[in-house]
Design a protein around this motif. Structure first.
Motif: not given
Length: 319
Positions: A109, A157, A159-161, A163-164, A187-189
């Motif tokens: 991240q 994208d 980062r979204s992955h 986070d998920s 929000r998955d990414g």
């Protein structure tokens, strides 16, 4: 695909989808790509030689080879394949649900936010884990192949992955409701990351004004749905508490076989729509060539993913 694997694929939830989906031919230089990837994973310290060979033999490289079988061998193909393979390694790393996995996600991240990873966040001696270093190297290499718009999308994208992934670690044993699953999916990414790899492999480098066009946005939404739902039908799907299968079983009361059939029906309907929308873009002479190629590349990736997922059960069983 071995006879045992073929039999499972022909009788499982993906059977009808598999029967109507063409299997993309593998890249003619797959073995050279396999050798290069094994060497790179070993040289970066991500995996030792034996583990790298075993990991690639489980079919992870096959997905890239079929997705991008029509791409000339070159840096774009290699970079996209590295993104796919490293992300698969990361996902398996996260299956451990331990503090090391959380620290790795935290370091990644930081990398996507700043372009640099403070070593102290990842290891007591200040050294970055090999997986983080490999992602950092790959990010730099990719920046030489694509412009700032692609790089910004890739970082957001990924980062979204991440986070998920943290969300899944925190709620690994909790089945979401269907509305929660659908909300989280946006929000998955993961699907957007895969679309970015398609773009990178083909050397398309779409500017944001094209990428945000409503027709392409609609196409990408269908693509994201399919990447997620097809993954839920794979061998890891039933064991994943955050899957649509578990949501349907726990909150809609469906038995496992009916839940799987429901998800397969959703995939079939969404694939038909994806193919229709992509064909409309590919035939639209007003679209730039790179947009038309991207639409076709997204469809090919989904076709490859369906065949790869259908064969994953047999690969995990060692057949």
């Amino acid at each position: 695909m071995s006879p045992a694997t073929a039999h499972r694929a022909s009788t499982g939830p993906l059977a009808e989808l598999l029967a109507r989906t063409p299997a993309p031919a593998p890249h003619p230089h797959t073995e050279a790509l396999r050798s290069e990837l094994a060497h790179w994973l070993t040289a970066t310290g991500v995996l030792d030689a034996a583990t790298a060979t075993a990991f690639l033999d489980r079919g992870h490289l096959d997905l890239a080879a079929r997705s991008w079988g029509d791409v000339p061998a070159g840096p774009g193909l290699r970079a996209a394949t590295k993104w796919l393979v490293l992300t698969r390694i990361l996902d398996e790393h996260l299956d451990g649900h331990d503090d090391t996995a959380r620290r790795t996600v935290g370091a990644l991240q930081a990398l996507t936010a700043t372009g640099h990873v403070p070593g102290a966040r990842t290891a007591p001696d200040g050294a970055e884990p090999p997986l983080v270093r490999a992602f950092e190297e790959l990010r730099r290499d990719s920046a030489t192949l694509a412009g700032s718009d692609w790089q910004a999308r890739c970082a957001a994208d990924f980062r979204s992955h991440l986070d998920s992934s943290l969300d899944r670690l925190e709620a690994a044993d909790t089945a979401p409701t269907v509305p929660q699953y659908l909300t989280h999916g946006g929000r998955d990414g993961a699907g957007r990351c895969a679309a970015g790899w398609v773009e990178l492999a083909h050397g398309l480098d779409l500017p944001d004004d094209l990428h945000r066009h409503p027709q392409l946005t609609d196409l990408l939404t269908r693509f994201q749905h399919l990447v997620r739902w097809i993954g839920d039908l794979g061998p890891a799907g039933p064991a994943t508490g955050r899957s649509l299968l578990r949501a349907l079983e726990v909150h809609r009361g469906l038995p496992p076989h009916l839940a799987a059939a429901k998800v397969a029906d959703l995939c079939a309907a969404e694939l038909t729509t994806l193919e229709f929308l992509a064909d409309g873009i590919a035939r639209g002479s007003h679209w730039p060539t790179r947009v038309r190629r991207h639409a076709q590349g997204l469809v090919r990736h989904v076709h490859a993913l369906i065949h790869w997922t259908a064969g994953a059960d047999g690969r995990q069983a060692g057949t």
